[in-house]
Write a protein that holds these residues in place. Structure first.
Motif, PDB file in Angstrom:
ATOM      1  N   SER A  96      -6.617  -2.007   5.371  1.00  0.00           N
ATOM      2  CA  SER A  96      -5.417  -1.179   5.447  1.00  0.00           C
ATOM      3  C   SER A  96      -4.662  -1.178   4.130  1.00  0.00           C
ATOM      4  O   SER A  96      -3.534  -0.694   4.053  1.00  0.00           O
ATOM      5  CB  SER A  96      -4.493  -1.674   6.568  1.00  0.00           C
ATOM      6  N   THR A 133       0.907   2.645   6.337  1.00  0.00           N
ATOM      7  CA  THR A 133       0.705   1.455   5.519  1.00  0.00           C
ATOM      8  C   THR A 133       1.497   1.595   4.216  1.00  0.00           C
ATOM      9  O   THR A 133       2.143   2.614   3.976  1.00  0.00           O
ATOM     10  CB  THR A 133      -0.780   1.277   5.189  1.00  0.00           C
ATOM     11  N   ILE A 139      -2.192   3.947   9.767  1.00  0.00           N
ATOM     12  CA  ILE A 139      -2.879   2.661   9.724  1.00  0.00           C
ATOM     13  C   ILE A 139      -4.234   2.665  10.433  1.00  0.00           C
ATOM     14  O   ILE A 139      -5.186   2.034   9.949  1.00  0.00           O
ATOM     15  CB  ILE A 139      -1.975   1.533  10.283  1.00  0.00           C
TER      16      ILE A 139
END
Length: 324
Positions: A96, A133, A139
């Motif tokens: 991520s 993110t 995400i």
């Protein structure tokens, strides 16, 4: 009367459990992997751990790419003990974070002369609400697709130089639940965030489309790219997710009743990593170690190209990072 009904229900449940679990085709390949290097993302638990264990048992140098080093280090030690293979190590990778992906890839390129197997296994379930993110990316899509997209591209030069080599992307048959897909809206800026289940399904469709386009770009290089549905597997992706703590007892029961254990669930990705039967096979979707047709949407070459181009933009893939 009630005793008869309850007995019948129990018999049906156990019958379904037996039928689903024992349909699985185990990987029977005896191929050894001495002198080969394999990278498995998300190898600290579940399917990734089982895959890393199998590859280590075959003699491969196994690099476990994991977000939590604290969690992964004992797993690596366990694998080394079980297999007698001391060439198993853990390196940090947070899918991520594009910066983490680039750092991991650079560390690999600096230390490894060859990569023969890349198993893009890690994944998360969808977030309850739209969550971005630090890269400004949704995400679920970044973790399940864009992080692996960037990682694979960064390692492609070494994968090609190590040919024959293989890229294996873990997807899901849930990709077929997607009836529409807009590659230009992977962050859900044009349309409302669809919730955890739909965002997960969409990321799994992206896995399939990415695999198809990757296989086209790698045609003739000796690098194959395939993806797979592991089956309904009892892993931590939902039942141990703190966001869905209220689902834990329900999921634990459903997983016990119907799901595969991780050993059975990992068989298809192990098969794709090692089997002689898939030498040269590329651009396919597998379930239970057999080629099946993905959804019609997942077979759209124009959609696959659009996703590739959009993914390049979102991860800021530089010209020197392109190896296709």
């Amino acid at each position: 009367m009630w005793l008869v009904v309850v007995t019948a229900i129990v018999a049906v449940v156990l019958g379904l459990r037996f039928a689903y679990r024992y349909r699985i085709r185990y990987c029977t390949s005896m191929r050894k992997l001495h002198g080969k290097t394999a990278i498995v993302t998300g190898a600290s638990a579940g399917l990734g751990k089982e895959t890393a264990l199998d590859l280590a048992r075959r003699g491969a140098r196994v690099i476990m790419a994991c977000r939590s080093l604290v969690k992964a280090q004992p797993v690596a030690a366990e694998i080394r003990t079980k297999t007698g293979n001391r060439n198993v190590e853990v390196r940090h990778l947070d899918l991520s974070s594009l910066a983490s992906v680039r750092k991991f890839a650079q560390d690999i390129l600096d230390s490894e002369t060859a990569i023969h197997i890349l198993v893009n296994n890690a994944g998360i379930f969808g977030s309850p609400k739209r969550k971005l993110t630090d890269d400004g990316l949704e995400i679920t899509m970044e973790t399940n697709h864009l992080g692996h997209f960037l990682l694979t591209n960064l390692l492609l030069g070494t994968l090609k130089a190590s040919a024959p080599s293989r890229v294996i992307n873990v997807s899901s048959d849930l990709h077929a639940s997607c009836k529409t897909f807009d590659p230009d809206d992977l962050n859900y800026e044009k349309q409302p965030y669809p919730g955890p289940f739909k965002s997960y399904q969409t990321s799994k469709l992206a896995n399939v489309l990415f695999t198809m386009e990757l296989s086209e770009k790698l045609c003739g290089t000796g690098v194959t790219a395939n993806c797979l549905h592991p089956g309904a597997v009892s892993t931590e992706i939902v039942s141990k997710n703190p966001t869905y703590w209220w689902l834990t007892p329900i999921m634990d029961y459903l997983m016990w009743t119907f799901a595969l254990d991780v050993k059975r669930g990992a068989q298809t990705q192990i098969y794709l990593a090692v089997s002689d039967e898939v030498d040269g096979v590329t651009g396919k979707f597998f379930d239970n170690s057999q080629v099946i047709e993905p959804s019609k949407l997942a077979q759209d070459p124009n959609l696959a190209r659009r996703l590739w181009n959009a993914s390049e933009r979102l991860v800021n893939l530089a010209s020197e990072e392109k190896h296709y």
